[in-house]
Design a protein around this motif. Structure first.
Motif, PDB file in Angstrom:
ATOM      1  N   GLY A  86       0.824  -1.219   0.000  1.00 42.50           N
ATOM      2  CA  GLY A  86       0.000   0.000   0.000  1.00 42.50           C
ATOM      3  C   GLY A  86       0.852   1.259   0.000  1.00 42.50           C
ATOM      4  N   HIS A  87       0.170   2.389  -0.068  1.00 42.29           N
ATOM      5  CA  HIS A  87       0.897   3.655   0.007  1.00 42.29           C
ATOM      6  C   HIS A  87       1.523   3.781   1.400  1.00 42.29           C
ATOM      7  CE1 HIS A  87       2.065   7.729  -0.570  1.00 42.29           C
ATOM      8  NE2 HIS A  87       1.296   8.165   0.403  1.00 42.29           N
ATOM      9  N   LEU A  88       2.827   3.993   1.430  1.00 41.56           N
ATOM     10  CA  LEU A  88       3.548   4.022   2.704  1.00 41.56           C
ATOM     11  C   LEU A  88       3.936   5.452   3.044  1.00 41.56           C
ATOM     12  CD1 LEU A  88       4.965   2.539   5.040  1.00 41.56           C
ATOM     13  CD2 LEU A  88       6.874   2.049   3.473  1.00 41.56           C
ATOM     14  N   GLN A  89       3.425   5.922   4.179  1.00 36.58           N
ATOM     15  CA  GLN A  89       3.796   7.268   4.619  1.00 36.58           C
ATOM     16  C   GLN A  89       5.202   7.245   5.189  1.00 36.58           C
ATOM     17  OE1 GLN A  89      -0.126   7.319   6.762  1.00 36.58           O
ATOM     18  NE2 GLN A  89       0.249   9.523   6.627  1.00 36.58           N
ATOM     19  N   THR A  90       5.965   8.292   4.909  1.00 36.15           N
ATOM     20  CA  THR A  90       7.366   8.300   5.309  1.00 36.15           C
ATOM     21  C   THR A  90       7.531   8.175   6.832  1.00 36.15           C
ATOM     22  OG1 THR A  90       7.297  10.715   5.204  1.00 36.15           O
ATOM     23  CG2 THR A  90       8.237   9.559   3.306  1.00 36.15           C
ATOM     24  N   ASN A  91       6.568   8.721   7.580  1.00 34.83           N
ATOM     25  CA  ASN A  91       6.716   8.663   9.045  1.00 34.83           C
ATOM     26  C   ASN A  91       6.410   7.279   9.627  1.00 34.83           C
ATOM     27  OD1 ASN A  91       3.973   8.717   8.621  1.00 34.83           O
ATOM     28  ND2 ASN A  91       3.529  10.256  10.174  1.00 34.83           N
ATOM     29  N   LYS A  92       5.991   6.345   8.771  1.00 39.65           N
ATOM     30  CA  LYS A  92       5.708   4.991   9.267  1.00 39.65           C
ATOM     31  C   LYS A  92       6.742   3.960   8.829  1.00 39.65           C
ATOM     32  CE  LYS A  92       0.816   5.628   9.992  1.00 39.65           C
ATOM     33  NZ  LYS A  92      -0.549   5.332   9.540  1.00 39.65           N
ATOM     34  N   VAL A  93       7.698   4.407   8.032  1.00 38.91           N
ATOM     35  CA  VAL A  93       8.685   3.484   7.471  1.00 38.91           C
ATOM     36  C   VAL A  93       9.381   2.693   8.563  1.00 38.91           C
ATOM     37  CG1 VAL A  93      10.927   3.379   6.291  1.00 38.91           C
ATOM     38  CG2 VAL A  93       9.090   4.796   5.357  1.00 38.91           C
ATOM     39  N   ARG A  94       9.837   3.406   9.591  1.00 40.64           N
ATOM     40  CA  ARG A  94      10.610   2.792  10.665  1.00 40.64           C
ATOM     41  C   ARG A  94       9.917   1.555  11.261  1.00 40.64           C
ATOM     42  NH1 ARG A  94      13.280   6.242  15.303  1.00 40.64           N
ATOM     43  NH2 ARG A  94      13.166   7.624  13.525  1.00 40.64           N
ATOM     44  N   GLN A  95       8.582   1.644  11.363  1.00 39.86           N
ATOM     45  CA  GLN A  95       7.826   0.564  12.012  1.00 39.86           C
ATOM     46  C   GLN A  95       7.870  -0.761  11.246  1.00 39.86           C
ATOM     47  OE1 GLN A  95       3.870   1.754  13.547  1.00 39.86           O
ATOM     48  NE2 GLN A  95       4.333   3.774  12.747  1.00 39.86           N
ATOM     49  N   ILE A  96       8.088  -0.703   9.930  1.00 40.47           N
ATOM     50  CA  ILE A  96       8.032  -1.968   9.177  1.00 40.47           C
ATOM     51  C   ILE A  96       9.400  -2.460   8.691  1.00 40.47           C
ATOM     52  CG2 ILE A  96       5.631  -1.561   8.477  1.00 40.47           C
ATOM     53  CD1 ILE A  96       6.730  -1.099   5.585  1.00 40.47           C
ATOM     54  N   ILE A  97      10.434  -1.652   8.900  1.00 35.32           N
ATOM     55  CA  ILE A  97      11.766  -2.072   8.459  1.00 35.32           C
ATOM     56  C   ILE A  97      12.199  -3.309   9.259  1.00 35.32           C
ATOM     57  CG2 ILE A  97      14.234  -1.430   8.449  1.00 35.32           C
ATOM     58  CD1 ILE A  97      12.525  -0.172   6.189  1.00 35.32           C
ATOM     59  N   GLY A  98      12.703  -4.304   8.553  1.00 35.45           N
ATOM     60  CA  GLY A  98      13.118  -5.546   9.200  1.00 35.45           C
ATOM     61  C   GLY A  98      11.972  -6.540   9.357  1.00 35.45           C
ATOM     62  N   LYS A  99      10.757  -6.084   9.083  1.00 37.81           N
ATOM     63  CA  LYS A  99       9.599  -6.980   9.237  1.00 37.81           C
ATOM     64  C   LYS A  99       8.984  -7.364   7.900  1.00 37.81           C
ATOM     65  CE  LYS A  99       8.554  -5.386  13.823  1.00 37.81           C
ATOM     66  NZ  LYS A  99       7.843  -4.424  14.649  1.00 37.81           N
ATOM     67  N   THR A 100       9.378  -6.689   6.846  1.00 41.66           N
ATOM     68  CA  THR A 100       8.824  -6.990   5.526  1.00 41.66           C
ATOM     69  C   THR A 100       9.913  -7.569   4.628  1.00 41.66           C
ATOM     70  OG1 THR A 100       9.227  -4.673   5.051  1.00 41.66           O
ATOM     71  CG2 THR A 100       6.942  -5.318   5.372  1.00 41.66           C
ATOM     72  N   ALA A 101       9.535  -8.577   3.860  1.00 39.69           N
ATOM     73  CA  ALA A 101      10.476  -9.173   2.911  1.00 39.69           C
ATOM     74  C   ALA A 101      10.623  -8.291   1.686  1.00 39.69           C
ATOM     75  CB  ALA A 101       9.993 -10.563   2.498  1.00 39.69           C
ATOM     76  N   LEU A 102       9.563  -7.565   1.359  1.00 42.42           N
ATOM     77  CA  LEU A 102       9.583  -6.734   0.159  1.00 42.42           C
ATOM     78  C   LEU A 102       8.584  -5.592   0.305  1.00 42.42           C
ATOM     79  CD1 LEU A 102      10.727  -6.564  -2.816  1.00 42.42           C
ATOM     80  CD2 LEU A 102       8.738  -7.900  -3.524  1.00 42.42           C
ATOM     81  N   ILE A 103       9.065  -4.370   0.094  1.00 45.51           N
ATOM     82  CA  ILE A 103       8.147  -3.227   0.021  1.00 45.51           C
ATOM     83  C   ILE A 103       7.906  -2.979  -1.468  1.00 45.51           C
ATOM     84  CG2 ILE A 103       7.763  -0.791   0.556  1.00 45.51           C
ATOM     85  CD1 ILE A 103       9.677  -1.109   2.951  1.00 45.51           C
ATOM     86  N   GLU A 104       6.688  -3.310  -1.901  1.00 50.55           N
ATOM     87  CA  GLU A 104       6.400  -3.287  -3.347  1.00 50.55           C
ATOM     88  C   GLU A 104       5.987  -1.911  -3.857  1.00 50.55           C
ATOM     89  OE1 GLU A 104       4.160  -6.281  -5.253  1.00 50.55           O
ATOM     90  OE2 GLU A 104       4.549  -7.833  -3.766  1.00 50.55           O
ATOM     91  N   SER A 105       5.688  -1.014  -2.933  1.00 54.06           N
ATOM     92  CA  SER A 105       4.980   0.205  -3.315  1.00 54.06           C
ATOM     93  C   SER A 105       5.790   1.474  -3.073  1.00 54.06           C
ATOM     94  CB  SER A 105       3.671   0.258  -2.537  1.00 54.06           C
ATOM     95  OG  SER A 105       3.893  -0.100  -1.172  1.00 54.06           O
ATOM     96  N   VAL A 106       7.058   1.457  -3.443  1.00 55.38           N
ATOM     97  CA  VAL A 106       7.859   2.680  -3.297  1.00 55.38           C
ATOM     98  C   VAL A 106       7.478   3.631  -4.424  1.00 55.38           C
ATOM     99  CG1 VAL A 106      10.186   3.645  -3.351  1.00 55.38           C
ATOM    100  CG2 VAL A 106       9.744   1.506  -2.143  1.00 55.38           C
ATOM    101  N   ASP A 107       6.925   4.783  -4.050  1.00 57.33           N
ATOM    102  CA  ASP A 107       6.355   5.671  -5.060  1.00 57.33           C
ATOM    103  C   ASP A 107       6.970   7.066  -5.078  1.00 57.33           C
ATOM    104  OD1 ASP A 107       5.273   6.619  -2.718  1.00 57.33           O
ATOM    105  OD2 ASP A 107       3.211   6.058  -3.182  1.00 57.33           O
TER     106      ASP A 107
END
Ligand code: PLP
Length: 223
Positions: free
Chosen positions: A69-90
């Protein structure tokens, strides 16, 4: 066999070898994901940070989570290391923040660049021009903790099969322009994620090697 397991089995039989199936589980309860897991599914796609973070600890740890999904920059930290792939870099800004946050915790994060070719303006992603520009600009050279694995895109939301096919073929063409260009040292640039429940057969014909299926597996979503 549950309806979910049945669908996964059918999809796996239909999808050509080499095409990965991401089960898009957004808005569905963990019980539904567990049924998919028990049917052998290991790749899941979620589109909201909070929902992803709630689901991860409730399910087995060998699941690979994709953020789609659309990822807000202020939430990036919360998912780093927990996702295998961020598909939605926009955006380049988002890519830079993913890099910075990955560096802080000493991980490398796999990402796809989302390309916008659909006719709807509401969809996120780089325009074809912006996408080519970020490679040509050299701005990617300073990023050390992101691994750009390929592209993700959606076709227009229409019944016009020709338009859908043209959208997918455009995304594939943009992938090829970069992957074929030897000046970019992108040895892991090999993922073309396109196709959803309604249009994945066309996406596969146009070169997708990753498809993201929600409704066909889990039924319709209650937003
Ligand atoms: C929700 C979603 C999907 C899945 O769509 P379905 O039509 O339910 O298969 C795929 N990709 C993205 C980016 C999504 O947000």
């Amino acid at each position: 066999m549950s309806a979910i397991a049945e669908e996964i089995k059918m999809l796996n039989a239909e999808i050509p070898t080499g095409v990965k199936l991401v089960a898009v589980s957004k808005f569905h309860p963990v019980e539904a994901l567990r049924e998919a897991y028990n049917a052998g599914q290991r790749l899941f796609g979620e589109s909201r940070v909070q929902e992803l973070l709630e689901k991860i600890p409730q399910l087995p740890s060998d699941i690979k989570w994709h953020f789609i999904g659309h990822l807000q920059t202020n939430k990036v930290r919360q998912i780093i290391g927990k996702t295998a792939l961020i598909e939605s870099v926009d955006s380049l800004k988002l890519l830079e923040i993913i890099d910075k946050e990955s560096e802080k915790v000493k991980v490398t994060t796999d990402v796809l660049l989302q390309i916008h070719v659909a006719q709807e303006e509401t969809k996120f992603g780089f325009t074809p021009e912006e996408y080519l520009e970020i490679f040509q600009s050299g701005k990617l050279n300073s990023l050390n903790c992101v691994n750009i694995r390929g592209v993700m895109g959606m076709a227009s939301n229409t019944d016009d099969k020709l338009r859908i096919r043209r959208d997918f073929s455009k995304i594939f063409e943009l992938y090829k322009i970069i992957s074929d260009d030897s000046q970019y040292d992108l040895k892991d640039f090999n993922i073309i994620s396109m196709g959803m429940s309604g249009d994945w057969p066309i996406a596969v014909q146009e070169g997708a090697n990753m498809i993201r299926i929600g409704t066909q597996i889990f039924g319709s979503r209650n937003y």
